[in-house]
Design a protein around this motif. Structure first.
Motif, PDB file in Angstrom:
ATOM      1  N   ALA A 170       0.962  -1.182  -0.116  1.00 46.13           N
ATOM      2  CA  ALA A 170       0.031  -0.157   0.102  1.00 46.13           C
ATOM      3  C   ALA A 170       0.760   1.281  -0.037  1.00 46.13           C
ATOM      4  N   GLN A 171       2.133   1.174   0.369  1.00 45.46           N
ATOM      5  CA  GLN A 171       2.742   2.471   0.511  1.00 45.46           C
ATOM      6  C   GLN A 171       3.400   2.937  -0.700  1.00 45.46           C
ATOM      7  N   ASP A 172       3.287   1.904  -1.869  1.00 45.55           N
ATOM      8  CA  ASP A 172       3.992   2.512  -3.136  1.00 45.55           C
ATOM      9  C   ASP A 172       2.635   2.128  -4.023  1.00 45.55           C
ATOM     10  N   ARG A 173       2.352   3.143  -4.661  1.00 44.60           N
ATOM     11  CA  ARG A 173       1.311   3.277  -5.745  1.00 44.60           C
ATOM     12  C   ARG A 173       1.264   2.013  -6.819  1.00 44.60           C
TER      13      ARG A 173
ATOM     14  N   ARG B 179       4.538   8.075  -6.029  1.00 47.38           N
ATOM     15  CA  ARG B 179       4.411   6.810  -5.864  1.00 47.38           C
ATOM     16  C   ARG B 179       4.204   6.489  -4.279  1.00 47.38           C
ATOM     17  N   ARG B 180       4.970   7.465  -3.476  1.00 46.90           N
ATOM     18  CA  ARG B 180       4.826   7.375  -2.005  1.00 46.90           C
ATOM     19  C   ARG B 180       4.188   8.623  -1.375  1.00 46.90           C
ATOM     20  N   LEU B 181       3.686   8.151  -0.203  1.00 48.18           N
ATOM     21  CA  LEU B 181       3.243   9.336   0.843  1.00 48.18           C
ATOM     22  C   LEU B 181       2.375  10.168   0.342  1.00 48.18           C
ATOM     23  N   GLY B 182       1.378  10.185  -0.718  1.00 48.34           N
ATOM     24  CA  GLY B 182       0.292  11.031  -0.956  1.00 48.34           C
ATOM     25  C   GLY B 182      -0.870  10.596  -0.410  1.00 48.34           C
TER      26      GLY B 182
ATOM     27  N   ALA C  71       9.135  13.701  -7.909  1.00 46.43           N
ATOM     28  CA  ALA C  71       9.515  12.141  -7.270  1.00 46.43           C
ATOM     29  C   ALA C  71       8.889  11.179  -8.037  1.00 46.43           C
ATOM     30  N   PRO C  72       9.224   9.896  -8.129  1.00 44.23           N
ATOM     31  CA  PRO C  72       8.793   8.792  -8.918  1.00 44.23           C
ATOM     32  C   PRO C  72       7.226   8.648  -8.596  1.00 44.23           C
ATOM     33  N   ALA C  73       6.614   8.253  -9.851  1.00 44.45           N
ATOM     34  CA  ALA C  73       5.194   8.561  -9.974  1.00 44.45           C
ATOM     35  C   ALA C  73       4.641   7.621 -10.629  1.00 44.45           C
ATOM     36  N   VAL C  74       3.131   7.588 -10.503  1.00 43.78           N
ATOM     37  CA  VAL C  74       2.348   6.546 -11.524  1.00 43.78           C
ATOM     38  C   VAL C  74       1.343   7.557 -12.409  1.00 43.78           C
ATOM     39  N   LEU C  75       1.365   7.349 -13.544  1.00 45.12           N
ATOM     40  CA  LEU C  75       0.219   8.177 -14.319  1.00 45.12           C
ATOM     41  C   LEU C  75      -1.039   7.197 -14.295  1.00 45.12           C
ATOM     42  N   GLU C  76      -2.118   7.989 -14.070  1.00 47.13           N
ATOM     43  CA  GLU C  76      -3.354   7.149 -14.128  1.00 47.13           C
ATOM     44  C   GLU C  76      -4.543   7.857 -15.223  1.00 47.13           C
ATOM     45  N   GLY C  77      -5.006   6.888 -15.770  1.00 45.41           N
ATOM     46  CA  GLY C  77      -6.086   7.279 -16.755  1.00 45.41           C
ATOM     47  C   GLY C  77      -7.451   7.836 -15.906  1.00 45.41           C
ATOM     48  N   LEU C  78      -7.971   8.720 -16.300  1.00 48.17           N
ATOM     49  CA  LEU C  78      -9.113   9.270 -15.450  1.00 48.17           C
ATOM     50  C   LEU C  78     -10.323   8.279 -15.876  1.00 48.17           C
TER      51      LEU C  78
ATOM     52  N   GLY D  50       0.288  15.203  -3.197  1.00 50.77           N
ATOM     53  CA  GLY D  50       1.146  14.372  -4.242  1.00 50.77           C
ATOM     54  C   GLY D  50       0.457  13.913  -5.379  1.00 50.77           C
ATOM     55  N   GLN D  51      -0.494  14.665  -5.800  1.00 48.94           N
ATOM     56  CA  GLN D  51      -0.948  14.520  -7.250  1.00 48.94           C
ATOM     57  C   GLN D  51      -1.393  15.625  -8.050  1.00 48.94           C
ATOM     58  N   THR D  52      -1.577  15.435  -9.303  1.00 48.68           N
ATOM     59  CA  THR D  52      -1.750  16.638 -10.165  1.00 48.68           C
ATOM     60  C   THR D  52      -2.510  16.146 -11.455  1.00 48.68           C
ATOM     61  N   ARG D  53      -3.274  17.115 -12.249  1.00 49.95           N
ATOM     62  CA  ARG D  53      -3.911  16.511 -13.324  1.00 49.95           C
ATOM     63  C   ARG D  53      -2.937  17.135 -14.495  1.00 49.95           C
TER      64      ARG D  53
END
Length: 366
Positions: free
Chosen positions: A112-115, A157-160, A185-192, A165-168
């Motif tokens: 859970a700590q890493d998206r 990926r972490r601590l949001g 920071a290391p991240a994940v891009l998610e589809g809407l 820790g997120q933006t569109r």
């Protein structure tokens, strides 16, 4: 007590035993309050001297999560350990698990700590998700967008949490600015996800493998913070059953002991109503607060039962409930809330009201 002395799977506490709680926030406070009527004590470990859980615990340790001497003494003072938030360092969890039974274990924290790890785990067990891709720098956003499409949400990926820790991102021209907005920071891009509403399932799994899931909660957010939870949710029976099945599947796949939440989007399309998972919370959850006044066994008691090795209680709902989070100055209305005949007020004992801070909640019985 040493974990080497007896198997974690066999740990069953007697009344009078002590449960250690990592984290001293409002969730830890409500866990301690739920343990007391069962004759169980709680010892809270947290580095924050203003922890609201300290006010209601039988004992507390004020120390850093990397203080191995304090952690070892804590392990000796308790019979089992749990945690009330998912950002407990994994190293802390593993250190304690070598000395005392830890429920849930360290793996749910790591997932859970890493998206990215969380999404890969959910995908591996067949839970539907929005398209996603890892992003390690601004130059990776274009490749990720080929998977997710645009617009999309870039998340660390972490601590949001609570929208942090997120933006569109609406176009690739924003890549550099978006990367800067999340702190590079290391991240994940998610589809809407074009969702009709947001909901969550609160599920429990006992040390014996038994499972139970509460009625599905319909959630409304304000400024990225949960504001209202409505029970029952506006879902058909098939979707409710599917959500419960998802929560149970996650708990079983993680060999989980305790209460967890799976946050979900409800999508309406030409094929009807279906669910898309958002994220896991390996702990009791804000959207389960309604169970304190809407069920014979709250999510907090359920978690205490599970980590103590006791049988799970019934998750059956006794009434309809609307839970409202009291955020910031909302808590100043406590006298008016007390005057409402069907309202149950829960304040967290936080000394300072701050904008965006969860100060308490109220369950209104319908």
């Amino acid at each position: 007590m040493s974990a080497a002395a007896k198997s974690a799977a066999e740990t069953k506490l007697e009344p009078g035993s002590t449960i250690g709680i990592l984290g001293g926030g409002q969730l830890g406070r409500m866990l301690a309050l739920a343990a007391a009527p069962l004759g169980l004590k709680c010892h809270v470990y947290c580095p924050d001297e203003a922890s609201p859980a300290f006010q209601v615990a039988d004992a507390f340790t004020l120390a850093a999560y990397d203080d191995e001497a304090a952690l070892a003494a804590f392990a000796e003072a308790v019979d089992v350990v749990t945690y009330e938030f998912e950002n407990v360092p994994e190293a802390t969890a593993r250190f304690l698990s070598e000395r005392v039974t830890l429920r849930p274990g360290a793996r749910p924290l790591a997932v859970a700590q890493d998206r990215l790890s969380e999404k890969e785990f959910l995908s591996s067990i067949g839970i539907p998700l929005a398209p996603f891709a890892a992003v390690d720098g601004p130059e990776g956003i274009a490749a990720a967008a080929k998977v997710t499409g645009l617009p999309a949400i870039l998340k660390t990926r972490r601590l949001g949490y609570d929208g942090k820790g997120q933006t569109r991102i609406d176009s690739l021209e924003e890549a550099e600015a978006a990367w800067a907005r999340i702190g590079k920071a290391p991240a994940v891009l998610e589809g809407l996800v074009d969702f009709a509403l947001e909901c969550s399932v609160i599920a429990a799994r006992g040390a014996d493998g038994a499972t139970a899931a509460y009625d599905i909660a319909e959630n409304e957010h304000r400024d990225h913070i949960l504001k209202w939870t409505h029970i029952p949710a506006r879902l058909d029976d098939k979707t409710q059953d599917a959500a419960r099945a998802m929560g149970t599947k996650v708990a079983e796949a993680l060999d989980y002991v305790g209460v967890l939440a799976v946050e979900l989007f409800v999508v309406h399309d030409g094929e009807g109503e279906h669910l898309v998972a958002n994220e896991i919370a390996p702990r009791v959850h804000n959207s389960g607060h309604w169970t304190q006044d809407g069920c014979a066994v709250s999510q907090f008691e359920q978690h205490i039962r599970a980590v103590a090795g006791w049988p799970l209680g019934t998750p059956a709902r006794r009434c309809d409930v609307v839970m409202e989070n009291l955020i910031g100055e909302d808590a100043a209305n406590w006298q008016a809330i007390l005057a409402e005949p069907d309202a149950r007020l829960h304040l967290y004992g936080k000394a300072e009201i701050r904008a965006g801070r969860k100060m308490g909640h109220v369950n209104r019985i319908r």
